[in-house]
Design an enzyme around this catalytic site. Structure first.
Site, PDB file in Angstrom:
ATOM      1  CG  LEU A 147       8.882  67.501  77.088  1.00 50.07           C
ATOM      2  CD1 LEU A 147       8.303  66.242  76.434  1.00 50.07           C
ATOM      3  CD2 LEU A 147       9.599  67.166  78.380  1.00 50.07           C
ATOM      4  CE1 TYR A 179      10.378  68.170  71.395  1.00 53.62           C
ATOM      5  CE2 TYR A 179       8.796  67.232  69.884  1.00 53.62           C
ATOM      6  CZ  TYR A 179      10.105  67.478  70.238  1.00 53.62           C
ATOM      7  OH  TYR A 179      11.132  67.038  69.446  1.00 53.62           O
ATOM      8  CB  CYS A 180       9.134  72.164  70.067  1.00 52.68           C
ATOM      9  SG  CYS A 180       9.863  73.222  68.787  1.00 52.68           S
ATOM     10  CG  LEU A 181       7.713  76.775  68.359  1.00 53.29           C
ATOM     11  CD1 LEU A 181       7.182  77.301  67.043  1.00 53.29           C
ATOM     12  CD2 LEU A 181       8.475  77.851  69.084  1.00 53.29           C
TER      13      LEU A 181
END
Length: 548
Positions: free
Chosen positions: A313, A285-287
């Site tokens: 994501l 998720y994200c980074l």
């Protein structure tokens, strides 16, 4: 006798300066402004166009499309005239800072962004004497709203002085948040690995490892019992694991991105495989998704096929179009941040949060000023606000590497990012990928996320859901108003641009979670009675690091 190292003044000076500028480099802003101003001065046609736009006979702009002026009270005199004047000024500055021949596009975007920030601050909606809603509320309450607002302002100002800018939340981690039952089965200097207790009689042979971003606490994905992605996956018959990153301090200044791969993803995979799993599904998720993509490319390079699938994501792997967040990242800005971090060994959480707030200043700053201090209303506490206030820091070396190697140089997309001393390429990844973008994401713009399909040579299922960076991902079944688009690219298919892809895919009502769950099941082995042999947990979830 060794020569004494000279005293360095720059880091301390830049750190002090950063306290006044919100972490922004004055040199970067000044360079952009000078570039724009010089080209404007040398563009008579542009100046003539701007003079025409400033003439009083221009049609009055509509105000209903601006949410700041949507309340019916703005339709009466003199408030409508104030709103129209403001919007006209806003349109003039937008014209003045765009389509300027010769200006570096990034400089133009910075000046445009800065102009919008100043104008947003000066909106007539932000002042009691020019906001008709405030006038109406003041008459109704005989000024009590302004008295409450003054008290709220004093409370918030005192908290800011005491280095605790957020109001205490009624929600508690482990009691109201992050409540899915689980156990900490691994702890090292960077992560705790949490294993959630299965609820189904049979489990798919491939467990799921979730890698959240290190700039946020992991429990955004286990927010509440009703909004828990990990609980949803657990109830689909998967054994679910998640990383809980340590909140770094000055002793962690030298942690690198290589450390985040080794002590984070690799350590977790090793532990999970020790429990009997041969392959697993990985989710980022994200980074955390960016880091996962890097680790997955390194595994593929080395012939390691442990990953059955990868799900990313709201994660970017190409930073050539990072959206407005990229305006904060250039050589001047990165050097400025490096000096700021050198004084502490990490980037303070409020400095990163401040950058995110600027991207949506109307929603995250000025609307709250109006509501709290002018209308005298306090925003009701909720789980997402409590999580958002639970910010984290970033170690100096890792953050510097992330900004330089990914944002500035775009090394991952260009095949130059090195893991274990050798470069990795996303084209080496052969397992199927499920990629999710969100329509109004201000952190990972969906068109940037979509570029994954251009940079990989494997099957990619791309999903675009409505909502923002957090809300779109926390799109649990039953959430009202949710919809998503979905398309599939098979290895060998031609590339489709993001705009064409959007036009080709029709919206589907509901949450994307069940679609993802079905995709994971189709790529998993049949459920069996297998249970992990991992025993002797170190702690119960949510563990210790989440409280750091």
């Amino acid at each position: 006798m060794t020569e004494r190292e000279p005293l360095r003044i720059d880091p301390a000076w830049h750190a002090a300066l950063g306290q006044m500028t919100g972490g922004l480099s004055p040199a970067a802003l000044a360079t952009a402004y000078v570039d724009w101003a010089l080209h404007l001065a040398g563009s008579p046609d542009k100046m003539l166009e701007l003079r025409k736009l400033a003439l009083p006979h221009q049609p009055a702009p509509e105000i209903s499309s601006d949410p700041r002026f949507a309340h019916p009270t703005w339709a009466s005199f003199p408030y409508k005239a104030l709103a129209q004047g403001f919007i006209a000024t806003q349109n003039w500055w937008d014209a003045a800072t765009t389509n300027m021949p010769g200006v570096d596009p990034k400089h133009a975007a910075i000046v445009n962004f800065a102009a919008r920030q100043w104008l947003d601050m000066l909106s007539p909606a932000n002042f009691a004497v020019t906001n008709p809603q405030v006038h109406e509320r003041t008459r109704e309450e005989l000024g009590q709203n302004l008295i409450r607002g003054a008290r709220y302002w004093l409370e918030d100002f005192n908290r800011l002085l005491s280095n605790c800018p957020r109001r205490p939340s009624a929600y508690r981690v482990g009691e109201d948040l992050a409540t899915t039952p689980g156990d900490v089965i691994l702890r090292n200097d960077l992560i705790e690995l949490i294993r959630y207790r299965p609820t189904t009689d049979k489990l798919h042979p491939e467990p799921i490892l979730i890698v959240p971003a290190w700039i946020m606490k992991y429990y955004i994905l286990d927010l509440t019992a009703q909004r828990s992605l990990v609980a949803f996956l657990r109830d689909q018959g998967f054994e679910v694991f998640i990383l809980s990153w340590k909140n770094p301090d000055d002793t962690d200044a030298n942690l690198s991105m290589q450390d985040y791969i080794d002590l984070g993803i690799r350590a977790a995979i090793t532990k999970i495989k020790a429990g009997g799993a041969e392959r697993l599904h990985a989710v980022g998720y994200c980074l955390g998704g960016t880091l996962l993509a890097i680790a997955a490319a390194a595994m593929a390079r080395d012939g390691d096929d442990t990953l059955r699938t990868i799900s990313l994501l709201a994660s970017q792997v190409d930073f050539s179009e990072p959206g407005e967040l990229g305006l904060f990242i250039n050589e001047s800005q990165v050097a400025f941040l490096e000096d700021m971090m050198a004084t502490r060994g990490y980037l303070k959480a409020d400095q990163m949060a401040g950058a995110f707030q600027l991207l949506r200043s109307n929603d995250l700053v000025w609307s709250r000023v109006i509501r709290h201090y002018l209308l005298g209303e306090r925003t009701h506490d909720n789980p997402l606000m409590a999580w958002n206030a639970d910010a984290t820091r970033m170690p100096a070396q890792m953050h510097s590497e992330y900004l330089r190697r990914l944002f500035l140089k775009n090394d991952l997309a260009k095949g130059r990012f090195k893991v274990d001393g050798s470069s990795v390429a996303l084209t080496d990844i052969r397992c199927p990928i499920y990629c999710v973008g969100t329509e109004t994401d201000h952190v990972s713009p969906w068109r940037s996320v979509y570029r994954l399909s251009l940079l990989t040579d494997t099957d990619v299922t791309f999903v675009l859901t409505n909502g923002g960076h957090n809300g779109g991902i926390l799109s649990e079944p039953g959430h009202p108003g949710r919809y998503f688009r979905c398309g599939h690219k098979t290895e060998g298919d031609g590339h489709v641009t993001a705009e064409d892809w959007f036009d080709l895919q029709m919206p589907r009502a509901g949450s994307w979670w069940p679609h993802w769950g079905g995709w994971l099941k189709n790529l998993s082995g049949a459920p069996a009675d297998r249970r992990s042999s991992l025993v002797n947990p170190l702690d119960i979830a949510p563990g210790r690091y989440v409280f750091g």
